[in-house]
Scaffold this active site. Structure first.
Site, PDB file in Angstrom:
ATOM      1  N   ASP A 175      19.270  25.722  35.803  1.00  0.00           N
ATOM      2  CA  ASP A 175      19.443  27.175  35.849  1.00  0.00           C
ATOM      3  C   ASP A 175      18.161  27.813  35.348  1.00  0.00           C
ATOM      4  O   ASP A 175      17.473  27.251  34.484  1.00  0.00           O
ATOM      5  CB  ASP A 175      20.636  27.624  34.993  1.00  0.00           C
ATOM      6  CG  ASP A 175      21.252  28.907  35.538  1.00  0.00           C
ATOM      7  OD1 ASP A 175      22.331  28.842  36.163  1.00  0.00           O
ATOM      8  OD2 ASP A 175      20.622  29.979  35.371  1.00  0.00           O
ATOM      9  N   GLU A 188      32.253  25.698  49.198  1.00  0.00           N
ATOM     10  CA  GLU A 188      33.147  25.440  48.064  1.00  0.00           C
ATOM     11  C   GLU A 188      34.372  26.355  48.165  1.00  0.00           C
ATOM     12  O   GLU A 188      34.242  27.531  48.435  1.00  0.00           O
ATOM     13  CB  GLU A 188      32.395  25.686  46.749  1.00  0.00           C
ATOM     14  CG  GLU A 188      33.202  25.380  45.529  1.00  0.00           C
ATOM     15  CD  GLU A 188      33.886  24.008  45.621  1.00  0.00           C
ATOM     16  OE1 GLU A 188      33.192  23.004  45.788  1.00  0.00           O
ATOM     17  OE2 GLU A 188      35.122  23.954  45.548  1.00  0.00           O
ATOM     18  N   PHE A 247      49.304  34.115  48.542  1.00  0.00           N
ATOM     19  CA  PHE A 247      48.512  35.300  48.897  1.00  0.00           C
ATOM     20  C   PHE A 247      49.358  36.377  49.568  1.00  0.00           C
ATOM     21  O   PHE A 247      48.865  37.166  50.344  1.00  0.00           O
ATOM     22  CB  PHE A 247      47.285  34.916  49.741  1.00  0.00           C
ATOM     23  CG  PHE A 247      46.216  34.297  48.888  1.00  0.00           C
ATOM     24  CD1 PHE A 247      45.148  35.046  48.427  1.00  0.00           C
ATOM     25  CD2 PHE A 247      46.318  32.982  48.489  1.00  0.00           C
ATOM     26  CE1 PHE A 247      44.195  34.492  47.593  1.00  0.00           C
ATOM     27  CE2 PHE A 247      45.381  32.412  47.647  1.00  0.00           C
ATOM     28  CZ  PHE A 247      44.310  33.173  47.204  1.00  0.00           C
ATOM     29  N   LEU A 248      50.649  36.376  49.250  1.00  0.00           N
ATOM     30  CA  LEU A 248      51.524  37.453  49.725  1.00  0.00           C
ATOM     31  C   LEU A 248      52.048  38.229  48.527  1.00  0.00           C
ATOM     32  O   LEU A 248      53.200  38.640  48.500  1.00  0.00           O
ATOM     33  CB  LEU A 248      52.686  36.888  50.546  1.00  0.00           C
ATOM     34  CG  LEU A 248      52.349  36.438  51.968  1.00  0.00           C
ATOM     35  CD1 LEU A 248      53.603  35.966  52.698  1.00  0.00           C
ATOM     36  CD2 LEU A 248      51.676  37.542  52.786  1.00  0.00           C
ATOM     37  N   GLY A 266      50.014  44.221  45.124  1.00  0.00           N
ATOM     38  CA  GLY A 266      49.466  44.653  43.839  1.00  0.00           C
ATOM     39  C   GLY A 266      48.307  45.599  44.010  1.00  0.00           C
ATOM     40  O   GLY A 266      48.242  46.375  44.970  1.00  0.00           O
ATOM     41  N   CYS A 280      33.987  37.033  45.237  1.00  0.00           N
ATOM     42  CA  CYS A 280      33.973  36.407  46.571  1.00  0.00           C
ATOM     43  C   CYS A 280      34.566  37.280  47.672  1.00  0.00           C
ATOM     44  O   CYS A 280      33.853  37.640  48.608  1.00  0.00           O
ATOM     45  CB  CYS A 280      34.707  35.070  46.511  1.00  0.00           C
ATOM     46  SG  CYS A 280      33.824  33.858  45.522  1.00  0.00           S
TER      47      CYS A 280
HETATM   48  N1  LIG Z   1      32.978  32.026  41.901  1.00  0.00           N
HETATM   49  C1  LIG Z   1      33.806  31.500  42.804  1.00  0.00           C
HETATM   50  O1  LIG Z   1      35.030  31.459  42.646  1.00  0.00           O
HETATM   51  C2  LIG Z   1      33.244  30.915  44.071  1.00  0.00           C
HETATM   52  C3  LIG Z   1      34.048  30.085  44.868  1.00  0.00           C
HETATM   53  C4  LIG Z   1      33.512  29.541  46.021  1.00  0.00           C
HETATM   54  C5  LIG Z   1      32.216  29.850  46.381  1.00  0.00           C
HETATM   55  N2  LIG Z   1      31.463  30.671  45.605  1.00  0.00           N
HETATM   56  C6  LIG Z   1      30.072  30.938  46.009  1.00  0.00           C
HETATM   57  O2  LIG Z   1      29.223  30.109  45.217  1.00  0.00           O
HETATM   58  C7  LIG Z   1      27.982  30.782  44.942  1.00  0.00           C
HETATM   59  C8  LIG Z   1      27.759  30.861  43.443  1.00  0.00           C
HETATM   60  O3  LIG Z   1      28.787  31.633  42.884  1.00  0.00           O
HETATM   61  P1  LIG Z   1      29.047  31.682  41.315  1.00  0.00           P
HETATM   62  O4  LIG Z   1      30.277  32.478  41.109  1.00  0.00           O
HETATM   63  O5  LIG Z   1      28.957  30.309  40.760  1.00  0.00           O
HETATM   64  O6  LIG Z   1      27.756  32.512  40.839  1.00  0.00           O
HETATM   65  P2  LIG Z   1      27.236  32.736  39.342  1.00  0.00           P
HETATM   66  O7  LIG Z   1      26.561  34.050  39.338  1.00  0.00           O
HETATM   67  O8  LIG Z   1      28.335  32.467  38.375  1.00  0.00           O
HETATM   68  O9  LIG Z   1      26.156  31.566  39.139  1.00  0.00           O
HETATM   69  C9  LIG Z   1      24.921  31.559  39.764  1.00  0.00           C
HETATM   70  C10 LIG Z   1      23.930  30.877  38.818  1.00  0.00           C
HETATM   71  O10 LIG Z   1      22.705  30.679  39.513  1.00  0.00           O
HETATM   72  C11 LIG Z   1      21.651  30.887  38.592  1.00  0.00           C
HETATM   73  N3  LIG Z   1      20.413  31.131  39.346  1.00  0.00           N
HETATM   74  C12 LIG Z   1      20.058  32.217  40.070  1.00  0.00           C
HETATM   75  N4  LIG Z   1      18.828  32.049  40.595  1.00  0.00           N
HETATM   76  C13 LIG Z   1      18.384  30.828  40.203  1.00  0.00           C
HETATM   77  C14 LIG Z   1      17.196  30.091  40.410  1.00  0.00           C
HETATM   78  N5  LIG Z   1      16.191  30.578  41.143  1.00  0.00           N
HETATM   79  N6  LIG Z   1      17.095  28.874  39.842  1.00  0.00           N
HETATM   80  C15 LIG Z   1      18.097  28.368  39.098  1.00  0.00           C
HETATM   81  N7  LIG Z   1      19.251  29.027  38.866  1.00  0.00           N
HETATM   82  C16 LIG Z   1      19.403  30.240  39.406  1.00  0.00           C
HETATM   83  C17 LIG Z   1      22.123  32.066  37.767  1.00  0.00           C
HETATM   84  O11 LIG Z   1      21.432  32.153  36.526  1.00  0.00           O
HETATM   85  C18 LIG Z   1      23.604  31.705  37.577  1.00  0.00           C
HETATM   86  O12 LIG Z   1      23.832  30.935  36.425  1.00  0.00           O
HETATM   87  C19 LIG Z   1      28.097  32.130  45.635  1.00  0.00           C
HETATM   88  O13 LIG Z   1      27.537  32.032  46.919  1.00  0.00           O
HETATM   89  C20 LIG Z   1      29.599  32.346  45.750  1.00  0.00           C
HETATM   90  O14 LIG Z   1      29.945  33.192  46.824  1.00  0.00           O
HETATM   91  C21 LIG Z   1      31.937  31.195  44.455  1.00  0.00           C
END
Ligand SMILES: NC(=O)c1ccc[n+]([C@@H]2O[C@H](COP(=O)([O-])OP(=O)(O)OC[C@H]3O[C@@H](n4cnc5c(N)ncnc54)[C@H](O)[C@@H]3O)[C@@H](O)[C@H]2O)c1
Length: 481
Positions: A34, A154, A272-273, A276, A283
Site C-alpha cells: 500500500d 471480487e 436483496f428484496l 428500506g 460499490c
Molecule cells: N469494498 C468492497 O466490498 C468491494 C467488493 C468487491 C470489489 N470491490 C472493488 O475492489 C476495489 C478496491 O476496493 P476497496 O473497497 O478495497 O478500496 P479501498 O479504498 O478500501 O482500498 C484501496 C487501497 O489501495 C491503496 N492504494 C491506492 N493507490 C495505491 C498505489 N498506487 N499503490 C499502492 N496502494 C494504493 C489505498 O491506500 C487503499 O488502501 C475497487 O475497485 C472496488 O470497486 C470492492
C-alpha cells in the site's frame, strides 16, 4: 495442494487486505502493498485498519510468516509470480470509473517486471480495462512474453468478506490464454479441490470437501462484464423492491409479506428484496453508474440502469418525508440516529444512505445524536463538526430524551434492542425504521408509534393517526396494522 504461489496484492483496503489474508490462509506467500505508509505501519505493528469479522484472527495467524506488508511496490512485484491490483476505482466524471489509481499502479509495475508475471485485475473495472493495462505495459517497453493480464473480479461483501472469499459462490477468471488461466487455477486450487475445507482449522462456511468452490474461466471482457452486471442486477433488485414498497404503502399492503411471497419463487430468490433506505456503499452506486457509462459508450441503450439509480435516490426523500410526517416540524427536534455505516457489520461509510439522511436532517435544523457500533470515528472524519451533531457511546444514550429514534443501518444489534428500555429513554416513543427491523404490531405493543418502509404505520394507542400529514411529497400514511 500444488506448489504455493508467490503473490503480491497491491492495495490493502477492504478487498486487498482480505484477499491477502485469505491467500495466506490457503497456503500461498503474500506480500501486501500500500502507498499509505501509516496503514502499512499499522498492519506491520499488528493493527487491523478495517472492521471485518475473522480478519484480525487470520492476520494474527499469518502476519510476518506467509503475509507481509510493504510500501515498496517494485520489490514486491519482483518477488511475485502473480500481481493482484486491488486499488480503488471510484466514480469519476460522467459516471465513468476513475481508473487513474489502476493506471498509476500499472506504470509502477512496468518499472519492476524482470520475469514473467500474471497481472490480475481484482479491482472492479469496466470492460476493456484488461486491454488498456496491456497497452500501458507495452508503452512502457514491456514485451508481451513477459506478462499476461487476467481479470479476477471480487464478489465479497463487507461484513462477511472473509467467509465470502473462502467460500465463494463462484470464482471468475477471465483469461485469454491457458498459461495465465493455469496460474489462477493453481492459486484457487485449495478452494476448488476442497483441500482447504478438509483442514481441521479451516473456517467453516457454505463450501465443503464434497461441495468445493467453482471456478469459471471466461474471456477477459466477459469476466469484466460479469462483475458490473452482477452488481447492477443486485442494485436493481433493491430498487425494484423499494418501488414496490412505495406502492404497497399506498394500498395498505405489507412489503415484508410481499417480499417473502416474491422471494419464495426459486427463480427470484429472497436475497436483496429488503425494502428500506436504498443501497449505498463503495460499490453499487459507482458500479451502476460505470456500467451505464460503458453501455452508452458502446451505443447501447441501457436506460434501466438510470431508473435503478433514480429510484434509489428518491428513496432517501421518501424516508425524509416520513420523518417529517411523523414529527410535523424538524427544527430543534432531537433525533437519535442508529447507524452510520452503509450497512450493518461494517465500518464503511462510503456513499452511506445513513450519512446522507443525517445531513438532510441537520440541514433541516434537527439535533442529531448518532450511534454506530463501528463507524463513528470514520464519520467524524467526514462530517464537519456541527453544534447540532452529536455522538453517543451506545444506542440507549443516543435515544435519551429523543423525540424520535431513526434506524438507518441494519446492524444486528439494532434488531435486538431492549424495547422497554428504549421506550423509557425517549421523550416521545416514536421509531422511524429505514431498515424494517421490527414488526409494527410488536412495536405498538411496546408503546411505540412505529413508522417503517412499505408497511402501514402502527400508532401508539394514545396518539392515533394524524389527520393531516406534515410532508407534502411523501407517501400517504394510512391506518394502524
Ligand atoms: N469494498 C468492497 O466490498 C468491494 C467488493 C468487491 C470489489 N470491490 C472493488 O475492489 C476495489 C478496491 O476496493 P476497496 O473497497 O478495497 O478500496 P479501498 O479504498 O478500501 O482500498 C484501496 C487501497 O489501495 C491503496 N492504494 C491506492 N493507490 C495505491 C498505489 N498506487 N499503490 C499502492 N496502494 C494504493 C489505498 O491506500 C487503499 O488502501 C475497487 O475497485 C472496488 O470497486 C470492492
Amino acid at each position: 495442494m500444488s506448489k504455493p504461489v508467490s503473490i503480491c496484492v497491491i492495495g490493502s483496503g477492504y478487498v486487498g487486505l482480505v484477499a491477502a489474508a485469505c491467500f495466506a490462509e490457503i497456503g500461498h506467500h503474500v506480500v501486501c502493498v500500500d502507498n499509505d505508509e501509516a496503514k502499512v505501519k499499522q498492519l506491520r505493528d499488528g493493527g487491523v485498519p478495517i472492521f471485518e469479522e475473522h480478519l484480525p484472527a487470520l492476520l494474527a495467524k499469518h502476519r510476518g510468516r506467509s503475509v507481509t506488508f510493504t510500501s515498496d511496490l517494485s520489490e514486491a512485484v519482483e518477488k511475485s509470480e502473480a500481481v493482484f491490483i486491488a486499488v480503488g476505482t471510484p466514480q469519476g466524471d460522467y459516471g465513468a470509473a476513475d481508473l487513474s489509481y489502476v493506471e498509476a499502479v500499472v506504470a509502477e509495475i512496468a518499472r519492476s517486471i524482470a520475469s514473467y508475471k500474471v497481472i490480475v485485475e481484482k479491482s472492479t473495472v469496466p470492460v476493456y480495462t484488461n486491454d488498456w493495462i496491456r497497452r500501458v505495459l507495452h508503452r512502457h517497453g514491456i514485451e508481451p512474453e513477459r506478462f499476461d493480464v487476467v481479470s479476477n473480479p471480487e464478489f465479497l461483501r463487507e461484513g462477511t468478506a472473509v467467509l465470502d472469499f473462502l467460500h465463494p459462490d463462484r470464482i471468475v477468471v477471465g483469461a485469454n490464454n491457458e498459461r495465465s488461466a493455469t496460474v489462477l487455477e493453481r492459486i484457487y486450487e485449495p478452494l476448488t479441490d476442497g483441500s482447504y475445507y478438509a483442514q481441521p482449522d479451516a473456517l467453516p462456511g457454505t463450501c465443503s470437501v464434497t461441495h468445493p468452490a467453482q471456478l469459471v474461466v471466461t474471456s477477459t471482457q466477459s469476466a469484466e462484464i460479469i462483475k458490473h452486471a452482477s452488481n447492477a442486477f443486485l442494485a436493481m433488485k433493491i430498487s425494484f423492491i423499494n418501488a414496490v414498497a412505495n406502492l404497497a404503502e399506498a394500498v395498505d399492503a405489507d412489503i415484508e409479506d410481499i417480499s417473502a411471497g416474491i422471494g419464495l419463487d426459486s427463480r427470484i430468490g429472497r436475497k436483496f428484496l429488503r425494502a428500506g433506505l436504498g443501497y449505498g456503499g463503495s460499490c453499487f452506486p459507482k458500479d451502476v453508474a460505470a456500467f451505464h457509462w460503458v453501455a452508452q459508450e458502446r451505443g447501447v441503450d441501457f436506460q434501466l440502469l438510470e431508473e435503478v439509480r433514480k429510484i434509489n435516490e428518491t428513496q432517501k426523500d421518501v424516508f425524509f418525508n416520513k420523518v417529517r410526517s411523523a414529527l410535523w416540524t424538524l427544527r430543534g427536534k432531537r433525533l437519535a440516529a442508529l447507524g452510520l455505516a452503509f450497512k450493518g457489520e461494517t465500518d464503511d461509510i462510503r456513499d452511506s444512505p445513513a450519512i446522507s439522511m443525517i445531513e438532510m436532517l441537520l440541514n433541516a435544523g434537527a439535533i442529531v445524536t448518532a450511534f454506530d457500533p463501528a463507524a463513528m470515528e470514520r464519520t467524524k472524519e467526514v462530517l464537519p463538526p456541527a453544534e447540532n451533531m452529536r455522538y453517543a457511546s451506545d444506542l440507549y444514550s443516543a435515544a435519551k430524551d429523543a423525540d424520535a429514534v431513526l434506524i438507518l443501518t441494519d446492524w444486528k444489534e439494532f434488531a435486538e434492542v431492549d424495547l422497554a428500555r428504549l421506550n423509557r429513554a425517549m421523550r416521545f416513543p416514536i421509531v422511524i425504521d429505514g431498515r424494517n427491523l421490527y414488526k409494527p404490531l410488536e412495536m405498538q405493543s411496546h408503546g411505540f408509534t412505529y413508522v417503517s418502509v412499505g408497511r402501514p404505520t402502527a400508532y401508539h394507542a394514545q396518539e392515533g393517526k394524524p389527520r393531516v400529514s406534515a410532508g407534502s411529497k411523501g407517501p400517504r400514511e394510512r391506518g394502524t396494522k
